[in-house]
Design a protein around this motif. Structure first.
Motif, PDB file in Angstrom:
ATOM      1  N   PRO A 293       0.824  -1.503  -0.225  1.00 14.50           N
ATOM      2  CA  PRO A 293       0.068  -0.333   0.052  1.00 14.50           C
ATOM      3  C   PRO A 293       0.651   1.480  -0.149  1.00 14.50           C
ATOM      4  O   PRO A 293       2.308   1.229   0.388  1.00 14.50           O
ATOM      5  N   ARG A 294      -0.282   2.492  -0.612  1.00 11.15           N
ATOM      6  CA  ARG A 294       1.267   3.471  -0.436  1.00 11.15           C
ATOM      7  C   ARG A 294       1.867   4.050   0.724  1.00 11.15           C
ATOM      8  O   ARG A 294       3.325   4.561   1.103  1.00 11.15           O
ATOM      9  N   HIS A 295       1.248   3.580   1.863  1.00 11.28           N
ATOM     10  CA  HIS A 295       2.125   3.424   3.447  1.00 11.28           C
ATOM     11  C   HIS A 295       1.588   2.092   4.055  1.00 11.28           C
ATOM     12  O   HIS A 295       0.373   2.140   4.574  1.00 11.28           O
TER      13      HIS A 295
ATOM     14  N   ASP B 236       0.304  -5.228   7.262  1.00 12.55           N
ATOM     15  CA  ASP B 236       0.165  -5.057   6.206  1.00 12.55           C
ATOM     16  C   ASP B 236       0.833  -5.893   5.308  1.00 12.55           C
ATOM     17  O   ASP B 236       1.073  -6.659   5.069  1.00 12.55           O
TER      18      ASP B 236
ATOM     19  N   ASP C 178       9.758   5.959  -1.483  1.00 16.50           N
ATOM     20  CA  ASP C 178       8.609   4.152  -1.317  1.00 16.50           C
ATOM     21  C   ASP C 178       9.501   3.091  -0.728  1.00 16.50           C
ATOM     22  O   ASP C 178       9.192   2.566  -0.382  1.00 16.50           O
TER      23      ASP C 178
ATOM     24  N   THR D  47       6.882  13.175   4.775  1.00 13.60           N
ATOM     25  CA  THR D  47       5.580  12.719   4.231  1.00 13.60           C
ATOM     26  C   THR D  47       5.582  14.178   3.549  1.00 13.60           C
ATOM     27  O   THR D  47       5.267  15.042   2.152  1.00 13.60           O
TER      28      THR D  47
ATOM     29  N   THR E  53       6.152   9.952  -1.129  1.00 12.04           N
ATOM     30  CA  THR E  53       5.833   8.673  -0.918  1.00 12.04           C
ATOM     31  C   THR E  53       7.081   7.939   0.130  1.00 12.04           C
ATOM     32  O   THR E  53       6.794   6.287   0.297  1.00 12.04           O
TER      33      THR E  53
ATOM     34  N   ARG F 273       7.144   5.036   2.849  1.00 11.83           N
ATOM     35  CA  ARG F 273       6.690   3.964   2.479  1.00 11.83           C
ATOM     36  C   ARG F 273       5.850   3.859   3.795  1.00 11.83           C
ATOM     37  O   ARG F 273       4.847   2.971   4.057  1.00 11.83           O
ATOM     38  N   GLY F 274       6.360   3.932   5.157  1.00 13.25           N
ATOM     39  CA  GLY F 274       6.124   3.456   6.587  1.00 13.25           C
ATOM     40  C   GLY F 274       6.513   3.526   7.805  1.00 13.25           C
ATOM     41  O   GLY F 274       7.206   4.026   7.891  1.00 13.25           O
TER      42      GLY F 274
ATOM     43  N   ARG G 155      -2.918   5.142   7.385  1.00 12.23           N
ATOM     44  CA  ARG G 155      -4.223   4.666   6.196  1.00 12.23           C
ATOM     45  C   ARG G 155      -4.960   5.537   5.523  1.00 12.23           C
ATOM     46  O   ARG G 155      -5.223   5.918   5.095  1.00 12.23           O
TER      47      ARG G 155
ATOM     48  N   SER H 215      -2.300   7.376   3.474  1.00 11.10           N
ATOM     49  CA  SER H 215      -2.620   6.694   2.523  1.00 11.10           C
ATOM     50  C   SER H 215      -4.323   7.778   1.530  1.00 11.10           C
ATOM     51  O   SER H 215      -4.079   7.449   0.271  1.00 11.10           O
ATOM     52  N   THR H 216      -4.975   8.374   2.243  1.00  9.11           N
ATOM     53  CA  THR H 216      -6.173   8.984   1.243  1.00  9.11           C
ATOM     54  C   THR H 216      -5.982   9.866   0.966  1.00  9.11           C
ATOM     55  O   THR H 216      -6.453  10.484   0.151  1.00  9.11           O
TER      56      THR H 216
END
Length: 357
Positions: A43-45, A71, A277, A308, A324, A326-327, A352, A355-356
């Motif tokens: 996922p994006r993050h 994830d 990422d 970010t 981008t 990652r997390g 999450r 990511s939106t």
């Protein structure tokens, strides 16, 4: 599955290890869900957690009981069987067939499940070409048998990763061969920070010893989450003193070095940054999960926002926002469950939401 290509052979010859005969993975023990070695996209993050394959006094958590905030689930750890051979031997408290079914179910829901090599007491034996061949063969067997997405490299002091150690070029070659067998193989690394950012202060022994490994696998690497715990403060190019463990500046500074690059000690060149990422933060899930380096979820989320969006920063700021990025990774899912999800609930929700955006 693809066998070794002409390009891979050329790379192998150039690294002096030679091109091996075609190696095809054996059929998987189960074909439920996603094909082994072919992971979903991240996922994006992403929220990444290690799952103990041992009882540390809190019991063993079945994969089926890992909640959906995670994830990526990293099974810790594979066993070194000698002569390059590795195996995943599930804890006696786990039913092997049920574990395989649980992994397939998680992957069918879009989660990524990988096997980690290393840990505090973990090793791999990669000193010769025979060791490398055995490692490739038995890793493929584990991927197929358990229906895994890929592998994680978490080799620490006991594994002998130092400058000029044979494990480094053999591991680069082995991962490239596995990646050719499984073109969508997920590959991550979780070195301690002296092995990576430590190259800023020394390029001897363990200091900066992962940098050749990272450079050699840039094309294959999905995610690098450098452990910011159990090793004290972080030296950076951004001030003379180390940034203390758990601080927003340590987290931001560590990722800034990995993305924007940094000079190597002794005039030995420069580490060129990775894509944003490909990088994640790595913190303990709670005070009991590591010896030191704990950061509060609020500060982890602030560091993520700083990286970010270039907002919520303290002293260290990125040269530009890295949307981008990652997390976050943590040790561990088990400790987080023990602590009533005090880490995964706030950090997972923050990732999450980001990511939106």
């Amino acid at each position: 599955m693809k066998s070794i290509t002409v390009l891979a052979c050329a790379l192998a010859l150039a690294s002096t290890f030679g091109c091996q005969a075609k190696t095809e993975p054996s059929p998987a023990a189960t074909q439920v869900g996603v094909t082994p070695g072919h992971s979903h996209a991240l996922p994006r993050h992403a929220l990444v957690g290690y799952l103990h394959n041992f009882d540390n006094g809190q019991g063993v958590l079945p994969v089926s009981q890992v909640d959906d905030s995670w994830d990526v689930i990293v099974l810790a750890f594979a066993d070194d069987m000698g002569e390059g051979k590795v195996a995943f031997n599930p804890d006696p408290a786990l039913d092997r067939a049920q574990l395989i079914a649980d992994i397939a179910a998680k992957r069918a829901r879009g989660r990524i499940v990988v096997l980690s090599f290393g840990g505090e007491l973990g090793t791999v034996t990669l000193n010769t070409q025979r060791d490398e061949d055995n490692f490739v063969r038995t890793t493929a067997e584990a991927i197929n048998t358990f229906g895994l997405d890929g592998i994680d490299i978490d080799l620490e002091k006991i594994a002998g990763v130092t400058h000029d150690a044979p494990v480094v070029p053999h591991l680069i070659s082995a991962v490239k061969r596995l990646h050719d067998m499984y073109p969508n193989l997920y590959v991550s690394m979780a070195p301690e920070h002296p092995y990576v950012q430590g190259g800023f202060v020394s390029m001897e022994g363990i200091w900066g010893a992962y940098l050749p490994l990272i450079d050699g696998l840039r094309a294959e690497l999905d995610l690098l989450h450098v452990q910011l715990y159990n090793n004290g403060g972080l030296p950076t190019p951004y001030r003379a003193e180390k940034y203390p463990g758990g601080s927003v500046d340590m987290m931001v500074g560590s990722a800034k070095m990995l993305i924007e690059g940094f000079p190597l000690a002794g005039g030995k060149g420069r580490f060129e940054g990775l894509r944003a990422d490909q990088v994640a933060l790595a913190l303990p899930s709670g005070l009991r999960a590591a010896g030191n380096g704990y950061a509060t979820p609020a500060d982890i989320n602030r560091a993520f926002d700083c990286l970010t969006t270039a907002s919520n920063c303290d002293e260290v700021t990125p040269a530009q926002p890295h949307p981008t990025f990652r997390g976050v990774m943590t040790w561990s899912i088990n400790w987080d469950v023990t602590d009533n999800r005090a880490f995964s609930a706030p950090v997972g929700a923050h990732l999450r939401a980001a990511s939106t955006r």
